[in-house]
Scaffold this active site. Sequence first.
Site, PDB file in Angstrom:
ATOM      1  CB  SER A   1      -0.664   0.098   0.998  1.00 43.82           C
ATOM      2  OG  SER A   1      -0.892   1.405   1.879  1.00 43.82           O
TER       3      SER A   1
ATOM      4  CE  LYS B   1      -1.263  -4.510   3.393  1.00 45.81           C
ATOM      5  NZ  LYS B   1      -2.223  -5.630   3.001  1.00 45.81           N
TER       6      LYS B   1
ATOM      7  CE1 TYR C   1      -4.037  -2.150   5.629  1.00 45.23           C
ATOM      8  CE2 TYR C   1      -3.574  -0.506   4.927  1.00 45.23           C
ATOM      9  CZ  TYR C   1      -3.843  -1.749   4.854  1.00 45.23           C
ATOM     10  OH  TYR C   1      -4.222  -2.375   3.515  1.00 45.23           O
TER      11      TYR C   1
END
Length: 339
Positions: free
Chosen positions: A127, A155, A151
Amino acid sequence: MGNKTILVTGGAGFIGSHTTVVLLEQGFDVVIFDNLFNSKASVIDRIERITARRPSFVQGDIRDRDALARVFESFPIDAVVHFAGLKAVGESVEKPLLYYENNIGGSLNLYEAMGAAGVKRLIFSSSATVYGESNPTPYFEDFPLSCTNPYGWTKLMNERILRDLCAADPAWSAALLRYFNPGGAHRSGLIGEDPAGIPNNLLPYAAKVAAGRLEKIHIYGDDYDTADGTGVRDYIHITDLARGHVLALDYIEGRPGAAAINLGTGKGTSVRQIIAAFEKACGKKLPAVVDPRRAGDLPQTYANADLAKKLLGFETNFGIEDICADIWRWQQFALTLDS
Ligand code: NAD
Ligand code: WQD
Protein backbone atom coordinates in the site's frame (compact mmCIF):
# COMPACT_ATOMS: atom_id res chain seq x y z
CA MET A 1 0.61 -16.79 -20.46
CA GLY A 2 -2.06 -19.12 -19.19
CA ASN A 3 -2.60 -22.75 -18.13
CA LYS A 4 -1.07 -22.07 -14.74
CA THR A 5 -2.84 -22.33 -11.42
CA ILE A 6 -2.79 -19.25 -9.23
CA LEU A 7 -3.77 -19.29 -5.56
CA VAL A 8 -5.55 -16.04 -4.75
CA THR A 9 -5.81 -15.48 -1.00
CA GLY A 10 -8.61 -13.04 -0.19
CA GLY A 11 -9.92 -13.69 -3.69
CA ALA A 12 -13.56 -13.14 -2.74
CA GLY A 13 -12.79 -9.56 -1.69
CA PHE A 14 -12.81 -6.35 -3.71
CA ILE A 15 -9.39 -6.43 -5.38
CA GLY A 16 -9.14 -10.22 -5.31
CA SER A 17 -12.41 -10.82 -7.18
CA HIS A 18 -11.46 -8.40 -9.97
CA THR A 19 -7.99 -9.92 -10.24
CA THR A 20 -9.55 -13.38 -10.43
CA VAL A 21 -11.69 -12.20 -13.35
CA VAL A 22 -8.63 -10.98 -15.27
CA LEU A 23 -6.69 -14.16 -14.45
CA LEU A 24 -9.53 -16.40 -15.67
CA GLU A 25 -9.98 -14.29 -18.80
CA GLN A 26 -6.29 -14.72 -19.55
CA GLY A 27 -6.49 -18.50 -19.26
CA PHE A 28 -5.12 -19.07 -15.76
CA ASP A 29 -6.84 -21.49 -13.39
CA VAL A 30 -7.63 -19.87 -10.06
CA VAL A 31 -8.04 -21.22 -6.54
CA ILE A 32 -9.59 -18.68 -4.18
CA PHE A 33 -8.77 -19.11 -0.48
CA ASP A 34 -10.84 -16.78 1.70
CA ASN A 35 -12.43 -16.94 5.13
CA LEU A 36 -15.31 -14.69 3.94
CA PHE A 37 -14.73 -12.35 6.86
CA ASN A 38 -15.25 -9.35 4.58
CA SER A 39 -16.85 -10.94 1.51
CA LYS A 40 -19.59 -13.29 0.38
CA ALA A 41 -19.48 -16.68 -1.32
CA SER A 42 -21.98 -15.43 -3.93
CA VAL A 43 -19.19 -13.45 -5.58
CA ILE A 44 -17.91 -16.78 -6.98
CA ASP A 45 -21.15 -17.20 -8.97
CA ARG A 46 -20.87 -13.65 -10.26
CA ILE A 47 -17.24 -14.18 -11.31
CA GLU A 48 -18.49 -17.21 -13.26
CA ARG A 49 -21.24 -15.13 -14.87
CA ILE A 50 -18.65 -12.61 -16.06
CA THR A 51 -15.98 -15.01 -17.31
CA ALA A 52 -17.95 -18.20 -18.07
CA ARG A 53 -15.29 -19.97 -15.99
CA ARG A 54 -15.54 -20.94 -12.34
CA PRO A 55 -12.63 -20.52 -9.94
CA SER A 56 -12.12 -23.22 -7.31
CA PHE A 57 -13.09 -21.93 -3.89
CA VAL A 58 -11.77 -23.02 -0.51
CA GLN A 59 -13.22 -21.35 2.55
CA GLY A 60 -10.31 -21.10 4.94
CA ASP A 61 -8.22 -18.83 7.08
CA ILE A 62 -4.54 -18.02 6.54
CA ARG A 63 -4.10 -18.30 10.32
CA ASP A 64 -4.89 -22.03 9.92
CA ARG A 65 -1.64 -23.74 8.88
CA ASP A 66 -3.28 -27.11 8.22
CA ALA A 67 -5.87 -25.56 5.92
CA LEU A 68 -3.08 -23.86 3.95
CA ALA A 69 -1.06 -27.08 3.71
CA ARG A 70 -4.15 -28.90 2.37
CA VAL A 71 -4.61 -26.31 -0.40
CA PHE A 72 -1.06 -26.83 -1.63
CA GLU A 73 -1.58 -30.62 -1.49
CA SER A 74 -4.89 -30.44 -3.36
CA PHE A 75 -4.05 -28.07 -6.22
CA PRO A 76 -1.01 -27.74 -8.51
CA ILE A 77 -0.30 -24.14 -7.47
CA ASP A 78 2.30 -22.27 -9.54
CA ALA A 79 2.19 -18.86 -7.86
CA VAL A 80 0.27 -16.94 -5.22
CA VAL A 81 -1.41 -13.54 -5.26
CA HIS A 82 -1.85 -12.60 -1.60
CA PHE A 83 -4.73 -10.24 -0.80
CA ALA A 84 -6.07 -11.80 2.42
CA GLY A 85 -5.86 -9.27 5.19
CA LEU A 86 -7.67 -6.76 7.34
CA LYS A 87 -7.51 -3.20 6.05
CA ALA A 88 -9.38 -0.74 8.28
CA VAL A 89 -6.83 1.82 9.45
CA GLY A 90 -8.88 3.08 12.45
CA GLU A 91 -9.70 -0.45 13.64
CA SER A 92 -6.01 -1.35 13.46
CA VAL A 93 -5.24 1.42 15.95
CA GLU A 94 -7.87 0.02 18.33
CA LYS A 95 -7.03 -3.66 17.81
CA PRO A 96 -3.33 -3.84 16.90
CA LEU A 97 -2.89 -7.47 17.95
CA LEU A 98 -5.73 -8.59 15.69
CA TYR A 99 -4.03 -6.85 12.76
CA TYR A 100 -0.58 -8.26 13.54
CA GLU A 101 -2.01 -11.74 14.07
CA ASN A 102 -4.04 -11.71 10.86
CA ASN A 103 -1.80 -9.76 8.50
CA ILE A 104 1.62 -10.81 9.81
CA GLY A 105 0.93 -14.16 11.50
CA GLY A 106 -1.33 -15.30 8.67
CA SER A 107 1.15 -14.17 6.02
CA LEU A 108 4.03 -16.01 7.73
CA ASN A 109 1.91 -19.19 7.65
CA LEU A 110 1.29 -18.64 3.95
CA TYR A 111 4.97 -18.10 3.11
CA GLU A 112 5.91 -21.19 5.13
CA ALA A 113 3.28 -23.31 3.38
CA MET A 114 4.49 -21.99 0.02
CA GLY A 115 8.11 -22.81 0.83
CA ALA A 116 7.18 -26.30 2.00
CA ALA A 117 5.31 -26.90 -1.26
CA GLY A 118 8.14 -25.43 -3.37
CA VAL A 119 5.93 -22.57 -4.61
CA LYS A 120 8.15 -19.49 -4.46
CA ARG A 121 6.48 -16.87 -6.61
CA LEU A 122 4.33 -14.29 -4.88
CA ILE A 123 2.52 -11.05 -5.58
CA PHE A 124 1.92 -9.10 -2.36
CA SER A 125 -0.74 -6.43 -1.80
CA SER A 126 1.18 -3.57 -0.30
CA SER A 127 0.00 0.00 0.00
CA ALA A 128 1.03 3.60 -0.55
CA THR A 129 0.59 3.93 3.20
CA VAL A 130 4.23 2.68 3.52
CA TYR A 131 5.43 6.09 2.28
CA GLY A 132 4.49 7.56 5.68
CA GLU A 133 3.87 11.26 6.14
CA SER A 134 7.20 12.95 5.42
CA ASN A 135 7.83 12.26 1.74
CA PRO A 136 7.08 14.79 -1.01
CA THR A 137 4.72 13.79 -3.83
CA PRO A 138 4.87 12.08 -6.23
CA TYR A 139 6.05 8.98 -4.37
CA PHE A 140 8.96 7.04 -5.86
CA GLU A 141 9.61 3.42 -4.88
CA ASP A 142 13.05 4.17 -3.40
CA PHE A 143 11.79 6.75 -0.92
CA PRO A 144 12.38 6.11 2.80
CA LEU A 145 9.44 4.18 4.28
CA SER A 146 7.54 4.59 7.50
CA CYS A 147 4.01 4.15 8.85
CA THR A 148 1.62 5.90 11.16
CA ASN A 149 -0.71 3.04 12.19
CA PRO A 150 -0.60 -0.74 12.81
CA TYR A 151 -2.30 -1.52 9.48
CA GLY A 152 0.47 0.31 7.65
CA TRP A 153 3.15 -1.44 9.69
CA THR A 154 1.72 -4.84 8.72
CA LYS A 155 2.27 -3.87 5.08
CA LEU A 156 5.78 -2.56 5.66
CA MET A 157 6.74 -5.59 7.79
CA ASN A 158 5.46 -7.96 5.11
CA GLU A 159 7.60 -6.12 2.56
CA ARG A 160 10.63 -6.57 4.89
CA ILE A 161 9.87 -10.26 5.45
CA LEU A 162 9.59 -10.89 1.73
CA ARG A 163 12.80 -9.00 0.97
CA ASP A 164 14.64 -11.10 3.59
CA LEU A 165 13.09 -14.32 2.27
CA CYS A 166 14.10 -13.50 -1.31
CA ALA A 167 17.63 -12.60 -0.14
CA ALA A 168 17.95 -15.89 1.76
CA ASP A 169 16.71 -18.11 -1.06
CA PRO A 170 17.25 -17.12 -4.71
CA ALA A 171 14.42 -19.45 -5.77
CA TRP A 172 11.98 -16.87 -4.36
CA SER A 173 10.65 -13.97 -6.40
CA ALA A 174 8.10 -11.45 -5.24
CA ALA A 175 6.44 -8.27 -6.40
CA LEU A 176 5.46 -5.85 -3.64
CA LEU A 177 2.68 -3.88 -5.30
CA ARG A 178 1.96 -0.58 -3.60
CA TYR A 179 -1.61 0.37 -4.40
CA PHE A 180 -2.80 3.93 -4.22
CA ASN A 181 -6.60 4.48 -3.97
CA PRO A 182 -8.42 1.65 -5.77
CA GLY A 183 -11.94 2.45 -6.96
CA GLY A 184 -14.52 1.55 -9.56
CA ALA A 185 -16.11 -1.80 -10.22
CA HIS A 186 -16.29 -4.36 -13.02
CA ARG A 187 -17.87 -2.85 -16.13
CA SER A 188 -20.64 -5.49 -15.97
CA GLY A 189 -21.84 -4.04 -12.65
CA LEU A 190 -21.83 -7.56 -11.19
CA ILE A 191 -18.92 -7.20 -8.77
CA GLY A 192 -17.53 -4.26 -6.83
CA GLU A 193 -16.66 -2.97 -3.40
CA ASP A 194 -19.25 -3.81 -0.77
CA PRO A 195 -18.15 -2.44 2.61
CA ALA A 196 -20.28 -3.36 5.62
CA GLY A 197 -21.78 -0.46 7.57
CA ILE A 198 -20.90 3.18 6.94
CA PRO A 199 -17.94 3.37 4.54
CA ASN A 200 -14.73 5.08 5.69
CA ASN A 201 -13.53 5.82 2.19
CA LEU A 202 -14.70 8.58 -0.09
CA LEU A 203 -15.78 6.60 -3.17
CA PRO A 204 -18.08 4.05 -1.45
CA TYR A 205 -19.44 6.84 0.75
CA ALA A 206 -20.32 8.96 -2.29
CA ALA A 207 -21.98 5.90 -3.87
CA LYS A 208 -24.22 5.45 -0.84
CA VAL A 209 -25.18 9.15 -0.89
CA ALA A 210 -26.01 8.86 -4.60
CA ALA A 211 -28.17 5.81 -3.82
CA GLY A 212 -30.03 7.73 -1.10
CA ARG A 213 -28.67 5.46 1.63
CA LEU A 214 -26.70 8.25 3.31
CA GLU A 215 -27.73 11.85 3.56
CA LYS A 216 -24.70 13.87 2.47
CA ILE A 217 -21.00 13.68 1.71
CA HIS A 218 -18.70 15.03 4.43
CA ILE A 219 -15.71 16.78 2.88
CA TYR A 220 -12.89 16.41 5.40
CA GLY A 221 -11.30 19.82 5.13
CA ASP A 222 -11.19 22.42 2.36
CA ASP A 223 -8.24 24.39 3.71
CA TYR A 224 -5.38 22.18 2.47
CA ASP A 225 -2.66 23.64 0.31
CA THR A 226 -4.12 22.06 -2.84
CA ALA A 227 -5.75 23.65 -5.92
CA ASP A 228 -9.29 23.67 -4.44
CA GLY A 229 -8.33 23.15 -0.78
CA THR A 230 -9.60 19.55 -0.56
CA GLY A 231 -7.49 16.39 -0.22
CA VAL A 232 -5.87 14.98 -3.36
CA ARG A 233 -5.40 11.23 -4.02
CA ASP A 234 -4.37 8.93 -6.86
CA TYR A 235 -7.55 6.95 -7.71
CA ILE A 236 -6.88 3.85 -9.81
CA HIS A 237 -9.63 1.83 -11.51
CA ILE A 238 -9.95 -1.65 -10.06
CA THR A 239 -9.77 -3.29 -13.49
CA ASP A 240 -6.49 -1.50 -14.23
CA LEU A 241 -5.20 -2.52 -10.81
CA ALA A 242 -6.24 -6.13 -11.42
CA ARG A 243 -4.43 -6.17 -14.77
CA GLY A 244 -1.29 -4.91 -13.01
CA HIS A 245 -1.20 -8.14 -10.97
CA VAL A 246 -1.24 -10.34 -14.04
CA LEU A 247 1.58 -8.30 -15.59
CA ALA A 248 3.50 -8.62 -12.32
CA LEU A 249 3.06 -12.41 -12.33
CA ASP A 250 4.65 -12.49 -15.75
CA TYR A 251 7.42 -10.13 -14.63
CA ILE A 252 8.55 -12.12 -11.58
CA GLU A 253 8.81 -15.35 -13.58
CA GLY A 254 12.53 -16.16 -13.61
CA ARG A 255 13.49 -12.94 -11.79
CA PRO A 256 14.68 -13.72 -8.25
CA GLY A 257 14.36 -11.03 -5.61
CA ALA A 258 11.66 -8.69 -4.36
CA ALA A 259 10.60 -5.68 -6.44
CA ALA A 260 8.49 -2.87 -4.96
CA ILE A 261 6.32 -1.27 -7.63
CA ASN A 262 3.71 1.49 -7.38
CA LEU A 263 0.34 0.82 -8.96
CA GLY A 264 -1.17 4.25 -9.42
CA THR A 265 -2.03 6.57 -12.27
CA GLY A 266 0.53 9.25 -11.44
CA LYS A 267 -2.28 11.83 -11.27
CA GLY A 268 -3.97 13.43 -8.30
CA THR A 269 -7.72 14.14 -8.02
CA SER A 270 -9.33 16.26 -5.31
CA VAL A 271 -12.38 15.43 -3.20
CA ARG A 272 -14.36 18.12 -5.01
CA GLN A 273 -13.33 16.69 -8.40
CA ILE A 274 -14.50 13.25 -7.25
CA ILE A 275 -17.86 14.66 -6.18
CA ALA A 276 -18.25 16.41 -9.55
CA ALA A 277 -17.41 13.18 -11.42
CA PHE A 278 -19.87 11.22 -9.29
CA GLU A 279 -22.62 13.78 -9.91
CA LYS A 280 -22.01 13.39 -13.64
CA ALA A 281 -22.16 9.59 -13.33
CA CYS A 282 -25.43 9.46 -11.40
CA GLY A 283 -27.01 12.51 -13.05
CA LYS A 284 -27.89 14.35 -9.88
CA LYS A 285 -26.46 16.84 -7.43
CA LEU A 286 -24.98 15.22 -4.32
CA PRO A 287 -25.43 17.09 -1.05
CA ALA A 288 -22.09 17.81 0.62
CA VAL A 289 -20.86 19.70 3.68
CA VAL A 290 -17.38 20.75 4.70
CA ASP A 291 -16.24 19.23 7.99
CA PRO A 292 -12.92 19.63 9.82
CA ARG A 293 -9.90 17.72 8.53
CA ARG A 294 -9.83 14.01 9.42
CA ALA A 295 -7.03 13.12 11.85
CA GLY A 296 -4.04 11.54 10.11
CA ASP A 297 -4.96 12.63 6.56
CA LEU A 298 -2.27 14.03 4.29
CA PRO A 299 -3.00 16.94 1.91
CA GLN A 300 -2.03 14.97 -1.18
CA THR A 301 -0.64 11.59 -2.18
CA TYR A 302 -0.02 10.29 -5.68
CA ALA A 303 2.35 7.90 -7.37
CA ASN A 304 5.21 8.26 -9.71
CA ALA A 305 4.06 5.53 -12.10
CA ASP A 306 7.21 5.23 -14.25
CA LEU A 307 8.59 2.02 -12.73
CA ALA A 308 5.37 0.06 -13.36
CA LYS A 309 5.50 1.20 -16.97
CA LYS A 310 9.18 0.33 -17.33
CA LEU A 311 9.16 -3.08 -15.60
CA LEU A 312 5.61 -4.31 -16.26
CA GLY A 313 4.55 -2.30 -19.31
CA PHE A 314 1.69 -1.14 -17.10
CA GLU A 315 -0.42 1.87 -18.02
CA THR A 316 -3.93 2.70 -16.87
CA ASN A 317 -6.82 2.60 -19.34
CA PHE A 318 -9.50 4.20 -17.16
CA GLY A 319 -9.95 7.57 -15.49
CA ILE A 320 -12.01 9.07 -12.73
CA GLU A 321 -15.18 9.29 -14.83
CA ASP A 322 -15.01 5.54 -15.56
CA ILE A 323 -14.39 4.87 -11.87
CA CYS A 324 -17.50 6.80 -10.82
CA ALA A 325 -19.72 5.47 -13.63
CA ASP A 326 -18.74 1.87 -12.86
CA ILE A 327 -19.25 2.27 -9.10
CA TRP A 328 -22.68 3.74 -9.78
CA ARG A 329 -23.65 0.82 -12.03
CA TRP A 330 -22.42 -1.64 -9.39
CA GLN A 331 -24.15 0.26 -6.56
CA GLN A 332 -27.51 -0.10 -8.30
CA PHE A 333 -26.96 -3.85 -8.76
CA ALA A 334 -25.73 -4.23 -5.16
CA LEU A 335 -29.01 -2.72 -3.93
CA THR A 336 -30.89 -5.55 -5.65
CA LEU A 337 -28.66 -8.06 -3.81
CA ASP A 338 -29.55 -6.48 -0.46
CA SER A 339 -33.27 -6.65 -0.97
P1 NAD B 1 -11.29 -6.88 1.05
O1 NAD B 1 -11.57 -6.83 2.51
O2 NAD B 1 -12.40 -6.64 0.10
O3 NAD B 1 -10.60 -8.26 0.66
C1 NAD B 1 -9.78 -8.97 1.57
C2 NAD B 1 -10.28 -10.40 1.62
O4 NAD B 1 -9.45 -11.14 2.50
C3 NAD B 1 -11.72 -10.50 2.13
O5 NAD B 1 -12.49 -11.27 1.23
C4 NAD B 1 -11.57 -11.20 3.49
O6 NAD B 1 -12.68 -12.03 3.78
C5 NAD B 1 -10.28 -11.98 3.29
N1 NAD B 1 -9.54 -12.25 4.53
C6 NAD B 1 -9.24 -11.40 5.54
N2 NAD B 1 -8.54 -12.05 6.49
C7 NAD B 1 -8.41 -13.33 6.08
C8 NAD B 1 -7.82 -14.48 6.64
N3 NAD B 1 -7.22 -14.44 7.83
N4 NAD B 1 -7.85 -15.63 5.95
C9 NAD B 1 -8.46 -15.70 4.74
N5 NAD B 1 -9.07 -14.64 4.16
C10 NAD B 1 -9.03 -13.47 4.84
O7 NAD B 1 -10.09 -5.83 0.78
P2 NAD B 1 -9.46 -5.33 -0.59
O8 NAD B 1 -9.75 -3.88 -0.71
O9 NAD B 1 -9.79 -6.27 -1.69
O10 NAD B 1 -7.93 -5.45 -0.22
C11 NAD B 1 -7.16 -6.58 -0.56
C12 NAD B 1 -5.73 -6.37 -0.08
O11 NAD B 1 -5.21 -5.17 -0.65
C13 NAD B 1 -5.63 -6.20 1.43
O12 NAD B 1 -4.46 -6.87 1.88
C14 NAD B 1 -5.48 -4.72 1.61
O13 NAD B 1 -4.76 -4.38 2.76
C15 NAD B 1 -4.70 -4.33 0.36
N6 NAD B 1 -4.90 -2.93 -0.02
C16 NAD B 1 -6.16 -2.45 -0.21
C17 NAD B 1 -6.34 -1.10 -0.56
C18 NAD B 1 -7.72 -0.53 -0.73
O14 NAD B 1 -7.86 0.71 -0.65
N7 NAD B 1 -8.74 -1.31 -1.00
C19 NAD B 1 -5.23 -0.28 -0.71
C20 NAD B 1 -3.96 -0.81 -0.52
C21 NAD B 1 -3.80 -2.14 -0.17
C1 WQD C 1 -9.63 10.02 0.25
C2 WQD C 1 -9.78 11.52 0.39
C3 WQD C 1 -10.11 12.23 2.67
C4 WQD C 1 -13.94 10.17 3.15
C5 WQD C 1 -7.34 4.91 2.67
C6 WQD C 1 -6.34 4.28 3.60
C7 WQD C 1 -5.13 3.80 2.84
C8 WQD C 1 -5.53 2.94 1.63
C9 WQD C 1 -6.69 3.44 0.87
C10 WQD C 1 -5.03 0.63 2.12
C11 WQD C 1 -9.03 12.10 1.59
C12 WQD C 1 -11.34 12.51 1.84
C13 WQD C 1 -12.75 10.68 2.69
C14 WQD C 1 -15.04 11.05 3.33
C15 WQD C 1 -13.66 12.88 2.58
N1 WQD C 1 -5.79 1.60 1.93
N2 WQD C 1 -12.61 12.01 2.41
N3 WQD C 1 -14.85 12.38 3.05
O1 WQD C 1 -7.48 7.95 3.36
O2 WQD C 1 -6.55 8.27 1.02
O3 WQD C 1 -6.73 6.00 1.98
O4 WQD C 1 -7.75 3.93 1.73
O5 WQD C 1 -3.89 0.44 2.16
O6 WQD C 1 -4.28 3.16 3.72
O7 WQD C 1 -5.95 5.25 4.57
O8 WQD C 1 -8.79 7.16 1.30
O9 WQD C 1 -11.10 7.36 0.50
O10 WQD C 1 -10.64 7.52 2.98
O11 WQD C 1 -9.93 9.39 1.50
O12 WQD C 1 -13.53 14.10 2.33
O13 WQD C 1 -16.13 10.66 3.78
O14 WQD C 1 -11.17 11.82 0.64
O15 WQD C 1 -9.85 13.29 3.55
O16 WQD C 1 -8.58 13.37 1.19
P1 WQD C 1 -7.35 7.45 1.99
P2 WQD C 1 -10.20 7.79 1.59
